[in-house]
Scaffold this active site. Structure first.
Site, PDB file in Angstrom:
ATOM      1  N   LYS A 131      21.447  50.430  10.618  1.00  0.00           N
ATOM      2  CA  LYS A 131      21.740  51.707  11.283  1.00  0.00           C
ATOM      3  C   LYS A 131      21.715  51.467  12.775  1.00  0.00           C
ATOM      4  O   LYS A 131      21.016  50.573  13.251  1.00  0.00           O
ATOM      5  CB  LYS A 131      20.674  52.756  10.928  1.00  0.00           C
ATOM      6  CG  LYS A 131      21.134  54.175  11.136  1.00  0.00           C
ATOM      7  CD  LYS A 131      21.989  54.632   9.982  1.00  0.00           C
ATOM      8  CE  LYS A 131      22.580  55.995  10.187  1.00  0.00           C
ATOM      9  NZ  LYS A 131      23.135  56.524   8.919  1.00  0.00           N
ATOM     10  N   ASP A 171      27.989  58.752  11.817  1.00  0.00           N
ATOM     11  CA  ASP A 171      26.820  59.512  11.351  1.00  0.00           C
ATOM     12  C   ASP A 171      26.777  60.729  12.276  1.00  0.00           C
ATOM     13  O   ASP A 171      27.825  61.107  12.843  1.00  0.00           O
ATOM     14  CB  ASP A 171      25.544  58.665  11.443  1.00  0.00           C
ATOM     15  CG  ASP A 171      24.349  59.283  10.702  1.00  0.00           C
ATOM     16  OD1 ASP A 171      24.286  59.152   9.469  1.00  0.00           O
ATOM     17  OD2 ASP A 171      23.491  59.924  11.352  1.00  0.00           O
TER      18      ASP A 171
HETATM   19  P1  NDP Z   1      27.796  65.724  12.134  1.00  0.00           P
HETATM   20  O1  NDP Z   1      27.454  65.309  13.509  1.00  0.00           O
HETATM   21  O2  NDP Z   1      29.208  65.781  11.718  1.00  0.00           O
HETATM   22  O3  NDP Z   1      27.142  67.142  11.814  1.00  0.00           O
HETATM   23  C1  NDP Z   1      25.781  67.327  11.928  1.00  0.00           C
HETATM   24  C2  NDP Z   1      25.457  68.781  11.690  1.00  0.00           C
HETATM   25  O4  NDP Z   1      24.047  68.914  11.549  1.00  0.00           O
HETATM   26  C3  NDP Z   1      25.866  69.668  12.841  1.00  0.00           C
HETATM   27  O5  NDP Z   1      26.175  70.947  12.342  1.00  0.00           O
HETATM   28  C4  NDP Z   1      24.611  69.677  13.692  1.00  0.00           C
HETATM   29  O6  NDP Z   1      24.489  70.831  14.515  1.00  0.00           O
HETATM   30  C5  NDP Z   1      23.537  69.686  12.642  1.00  0.00           C
HETATM   31  N1  NDP Z   1      22.324  69.052  13.186  1.00  0.00           N
HETATM   32  C6  NDP Z   1      22.224  67.805  13.693  1.00  0.00           C
HETATM   33  N2  NDP Z   1      20.994  67.585  14.147  1.00  0.00           N
HETATM   34  C7  NDP Z   1      20.306  68.715  13.913  1.00  0.00           C
HETATM   35  C8  NDP Z   1      18.982  69.095  14.161  1.00  0.00           C
HETATM   36  N3  NDP Z   1      18.114  68.255  14.745  1.00  0.00           N
HETATM   37  N4  NDP Z   1      18.620  70.337  13.773  1.00  0.00           N
HETATM   38  C9  NDP Z   1      19.501  71.180  13.186  1.00  0.00           C
HETATM   39  N5  NDP Z   1      20.783  70.877  12.948  1.00  0.00           N
HETATM   40  C10 NDP Z   1      21.163  69.656  13.300  1.00  0.00           C
HETATM   41  O7  NDP Z   1      26.972  64.718  11.176  1.00  0.00           O
HETATM   42  P2  NDP Z   1      27.207  64.396   9.631  1.00  0.00           P
HETATM   43  O8  NDP Z   1      27.705  65.599   8.921  1.00  0.00           O
HETATM   44  O9  NDP Z   1      27.957  63.133   9.550  1.00  0.00           O
HETATM   45  O10 NDP Z   1      25.711  64.070   9.165  1.00  0.00           O
HETATM   46  C11 NDP Z   1      24.849  65.054   8.616  1.00  0.00           C
HETATM   47  C12 NDP Z   1      23.741  64.367   7.820  1.00  0.00           C
HETATM   48  O11 NDP Z   1      24.337  63.611   6.751  1.00  0.00           O
HETATM   49  C13 NDP Z   1      22.887  63.383   8.588  1.00  0.00           C
HETATM   50  O12 NDP Z   1      21.576  63.386   8.046  1.00  0.00           O
HETATM   51  C14 NDP Z   1      23.532  62.032   8.275  1.00  0.00           C
HETATM   52  O13 NDP Z   1      22.637  60.954   8.433  1.00  0.00           O
HETATM   53  C15 NDP Z   1      23.900  62.255   6.817  1.00  0.00           C
HETATM   54  N6  NDP Z   1      24.942  61.390   6.268  1.00  0.00           N
HETATM   55  C16 NDP Z   1      26.178  61.294   6.850  1.00  0.00           C
HETATM   56  C17 NDP Z   1      27.155  60.510   6.270  1.00  0.00           C
HETATM   57  C18 NDP Z   1      28.532  60.421   6.823  1.00  0.00           C
HETATM   58  O14 NDP Z   1      29.380  59.763   6.187  1.00  0.00           O
HETATM   59  N7  NDP Z   1      28.855  61.048   7.946  1.00  0.00           N
HETATM   60  C19 NDP Z   1      26.885  59.731   5.053  1.00  0.00           C
HETATM   61  C20 NDP Z   1      25.595  59.976   4.470  1.00  0.00           C
HETATM   62  C21 NDP Z   1      24.673  60.770   5.086  1.00  0.00           C
HETATM   63  P3  NDP Z   1      24.636  70.695  16.109  1.00  0.00           P
HETATM   64  O15 NDP Z   1      26.110  70.723  16.350  1.00  0.00           O
HETATM   65  O16 NDP Z   1      23.923  71.897  16.627  1.00  0.00           O
HETATM   66  O17 NDP Z   1      23.996  69.422  16.527  1.00  0.00           O
HETATM   67  O1  2IT Z   2      24.030  57.550   6.168  1.00  0.00           O
HETATM   68  C1  2IT Z   2      25.093  57.021   5.791  1.00  0.00           C
HETATM   69  O2  2IT Z   2      25.218  56.546   4.663  1.00  0.00           O
HETATM   70  C2  2IT Z   2      26.228  57.015   6.727  1.00  0.00           C
HETATM   71  N1  2IT Z   2      26.109  57.556   7.823  1.00  0.00           N
HETATM   72  C3  2IT Z   2      27.504  56.310   6.353  1.00  0.00           C
HETATM   73  C4  2IT Z   2      27.397  54.837   6.622  1.00  0.00           C
HETATM   74  C5  2IT Z   2      28.666  54.045   6.439  1.00  0.00           C
HETATM   75  O3  2IT Z   2      28.596  52.842   6.735  1.00  0.00           O
HETATM   76  O4  2IT Z   2      29.688  54.587   5.999  1.00  0.00           O
END
Ligand code: NDP
Ligand code: 2IT
Length: 452
Positions: A131, A171
């Site tokens: 990460k 992420d």
């Molecule tokens: P994005 O940046 O696209 O969206 C994140 C969302 O979560 C936003 O709405 C953001 O709001 C909110 N958020 C972030 N930090 C906080 C916080 N501290 N408190 C409250 N709300 C918060 O990220 P992703 O959708 O990609 O990721 C979301 C989650 O999914 C994370 O935990 C990530 O690790 C996990 N994940 C992502 C993957 C991917 O492929 N993208 C794969 C697997 C897991 P704001 O705009 O206000 O910050």
């Molecule tokens: O938490 C996760 O699994 C991700 N943010 C995606 C990682 C990736 O390499 O696609």
């Protein structure tokens, strides 16, 4: 060290982890959950303890921390801190996302890299765990500032990654725009066009369905969980947190599968739409967040039947299924109790470690369906693995081909959870199942490769 009981193993091992990694509370939390699941197994497999497999797994193979200098639009010099935690390469090149958010620190990077190692092992694909990220937040920054930051970040990171060494992706705070800037700078510095990042655009090496994959995969996994109780998404009320990549495509697939999605959120508050989000409303959210980079409160202005609740999380809204898709530790014990009291029977994690330990205990004690992120959100990194394959063979598959593979992988992950997590009373402990299945695969590879 010889331990007499699973309890003494957990206590002794965690004591060492905490002493060795002071102040890293998210890392302690993630390790503690895993060790708790493995203790019974390790007690009867003492050779793994003798070889210190667990000690090795909590010690990153390499951590890179670097200065990221850049100049903002007003001409001010800005300094951020960049990280890449290369946790474990036993089963494949390091793989895992990059997070840009003001909260990023070493503890958060290490917890995410640790989780990623188990998650990637579950995908059935050959990927190690890593990460990275920075305490830089793209929120409120201009495109030019984000580009300058990404270029400076990659100027250092490019020395440490490569298509067969370490393959970052998105992420929190890192989506298609950021991956584009990062890829452009990598290509320029290395003079090489390759699969060094995933989540690329469709006409420059990306995979169909990578943007959708985490949310879609989460819903496919949840379908499998619901099916163990003869249920489906049809007619279920779903609450979702977040409004970013994972939340958007979770809402889209849950809606397509017949659910009524009633909430989304960001760090300022949540919206409750009693009519549910339909295809048009979800399209609006995508445009709002991905193009205009707006806030979720604007949803309630556009759709006046929806209510906006500032400074609150959506877990007080009655639902059948809760899908946290924002960030770590976003459901506490009291919120878990409220969810249960309001009739929630399934919690499927899209985010990484969104439930606090006290909340997990509530879910497990009440026997509802509960899946940890490392199992249910693995569809994102799995599709990244499929993007790496397509890059290696210089072909692009159709969305249907990728979707079929994603469905197959989520089914396989669910089957692995059942295999290792089924309890005597017939219920499934998905935490134990995911941790054990991931651990065994990585541990066997580490044993085979000697003391490295
Ligand atoms: P994005 O940046 O696209 O969206 C994140 C969302 O979560 C936003 O709405 C953001 O709001 C909110 N958020 C972030 N930090 C906080 C916080 N501290 N408190 C409250 N709300 C918060 O990220 P992703 O959708 O990609 O990721 C979301 C989650 O999914 C994370 O935990 C990530 O690790 C996990 N994940 C992502 C993957 C991917 O492929 N993208 C794969 C697997 C897991 P704001 O705009 O206000 O910050
Ligand atoms: O938490 C996760 O699994 C991700 N943010 C995606 C990682 C990736 O390499 O696609």
């Amino acid at each position: 060290m010889y331990y007499h009981s699973p309890e003494s193993l957990v206590q002794g091992f965690m004591g060492e982890v905490i002493a060795r990694n002071p102040g890293e509370k998210e890392f302690h939390q993630a390790v503690s959950e895993v060790v708790g699941s493995l203790a019974d197994y390790l007690i009867v497999h003492p050779h793994l303890m003798d070889r210190k497999i667990l000690e090795r797994m909590v010690e990153p193979e390499r951590i890179i921390i670097f200065r990221v200098p850049w100049i903002d639009d007003s001409g001010q010099v800005r300094i951020n801190r960049g990280f890449r935690v290369q946790m474990n390469s036993a089963i494949g090149p390091y793989k895992g996302g990059i997070r840009f958010h003001e909260s990023v620190n070493l503890s958060i990077m290490k917890f995410l890299a640790f989780e990623q190692t188990f998650k990637n092992a579950l995908t059935t694909l050959p990927m190690g765990g890593a990460k990275g990220g920075s305490d830089f937040s793209p929120r409120g920054k201009s495109d030019a500032e984000v580009m300058k930051f990404c270029q400076s970040f990659m100027t250092e990171l490019q020395r440490h990654i490569g298509k067969d060494t370490d393959v970052p992706a998105g992420d929190i705070g890192v989506g298609g725009r950021e991956i584009g800037y990062l890829f452009g700078q990598y290509k320029r510095l290395q003079n090489e066009f390759g699969g060094v990042l995933t989540g690329k655009g469709l006409n420059w090496g990306g995979s169909p369905l990578r943007p959708e994959a985490t949310g879609y995969g989460l819903c496919y996994f949840t379908e499998q969980m619901l099916a163990t109780r003869g249920e489906s998404f049809e007619g279920k009320v779903v609450t979702i947190s977040g409004a970013g990549n994972v939340a958007q495509f979770t809402a889209e697939k849950a809606f397509q599968l017949g659910a009524k999605v009633v909430t989304l959120s960001d760090s300022n508050g949540f919206i409750y739409d009693p009519d549910g989000l339909d295809a048009e409303k979800i399209e609006y959210v995508k445009e709002l967040k991905n193009i205009y980079r707006g806030r979720i409160r604007e949803y309630a202005q556009k759709y006046p039947k929806a209510q906006y609740f500032p400074d609150a999380r959506p877990w007080g809204i009655p639902c059948d299924i809760a899908m946290p898709c924002a960030t770590q530790n976003e459901i506490n014990e009291a919120e878990a109790k409220t969810l249960i009291a309001n009739g929630c029977t399934c919690v499927a994690e899209g985010a990484n470690m969104p439930s606090e330990p006290g909340a997990i205990a509530v879910f497990q004690q009440t026997g509802i369906l509960y899946s940890p992120g490392k199992a249910s959100n693995a569809g994102g990194v799995a599709t990244s693995g499929l993007e790496m394959t397509q890059n290696s063979i210089r072909l692009q598959w159709t969305p249907e081909e990728v979707d079929n593979q994603l469905r197959r992988i989520m089914k396989d992950i669910h089957a692995a959870c059942l295999r290792y997590g089924k309890e005597a009373d017939g219920t499934v402990n998905y935490v134990k199942g995911a941790n054990l299945a991931g651990f065994i695969k990585v541990a066997e590879a580490m044993m085979a490769q000697g003391l490295v």
